[in-house]
Design an enzyme around this catalytic site. Structure first.
Site, mmCIF file in Angstrom:
data_model
loop_
_atom_site.group_PDB
_atom_site.id
_atom_site.type_symbol
_atom_site.label_atom_id
_atom_site.label_comp_id
_atom_site.label_asym_id
_atom_site.label_seq_id
_atom_site.Cartn_x
_atom_site.Cartn_y
_atom_site.Cartn_z
ATOM 1 N N ASN A 1 -0.519 4.436 1.169
ATOM 2 C CA ASN A 1 -0.919 3.071 0.846
ATOM 3 C C ASN A 1 -2.075 2.572 1.714
ATOM 4 O O ASN A 1 -2.139 1.407 2.076
ATOM 5 C CB ASN A 1 0.284 2.126 0.941
ATOM 6 N N CYS B 1 -5.424 4.311 1.053
ATOM 7 C CA CYS B 1 -6.648 4.779 0.382
ATOM 8 C C CYS B 1 -6.648 4.400 -1.103
ATOM 9 O O CYS B 1 -7.266 3.424 -1.508
ATOM 10 C CB CYS B 1 -6.815 6.298 0.532
#
Length: 161
Positions: A11, A13
């Site tokens: 959580n 990229c």
């Protein structure tokens, strides 16, 4: 309100960028009151962290705002969100494993690129271990995928712009 959750591993990229692109597009379309979105990861590697700096730079380059801290998928998400959108097969399987753990069901779990007509690959690649060009590539994939996902949602929910 239609609730959409974008899911990747950490959580930091892909999923926060997908959420930001989605929010940007619904705002431009005047559909902000129809949707709510969020993103999360299936792992606990980066809980509480800001998105990867390369994600933030890429988003700024495309005039997309990201306001997010990493968090992990939980059973409330499965219950509360109408659509669970995984970035790859591994995270889709992780979502399904969590559902099995809690004896839950959900019939709207998709891979992000499922909505893209004839994608060259069905998964959104993880740019974490690569360079800036990987983040730019992911942005273009998400930009296109979100357009097609929104078209699907508009048809599915009889939303006219």
């Amino acid at each position: 309100m239609i609730k959409v959750l974008f899911v990747c591993l950490g959580n930091i990229c892909r999923s926060p960028l997908a959420e930001a692109v989605f929010n940007h597009k619904i705002k431009l379309l005047g559909l902000k009151e129809k949707f709510m979105s969020d993103s999360c990861g299936t792992s606990d590697y980066h809980i509480g962290e800001l998105p990867d700096e390369r994600t933030l730079v890429c988003a700024r380059r495309h005039e997309i705002q990201i306001h997010h801290r990493a968090r992990q998928l939980n059973r409330v998400d499965i219950r509360e969100f109408d659509y669970l959108i995984a970035m790859d097969f591994s995270n889709k399987k992780n979502i399904q494993n969590l559902m099995n753990c809690f004896n839950m069901e959900h019939n709207q779990i998709f891979l992000m690129r499922k909505f893209q007509p004839n994608p060259d690959h069905i998964e959104v690649p993880d740019p974490y271990y690569g360079g800036d060009d990987g983040f730019e590539n992911v942005y273009h994939i998400l930009d296109n995928s979100v357009d097609h996902f929104l078209e699907h949602l508009k048809v599915e929910h009889n939303i006219y712009v």
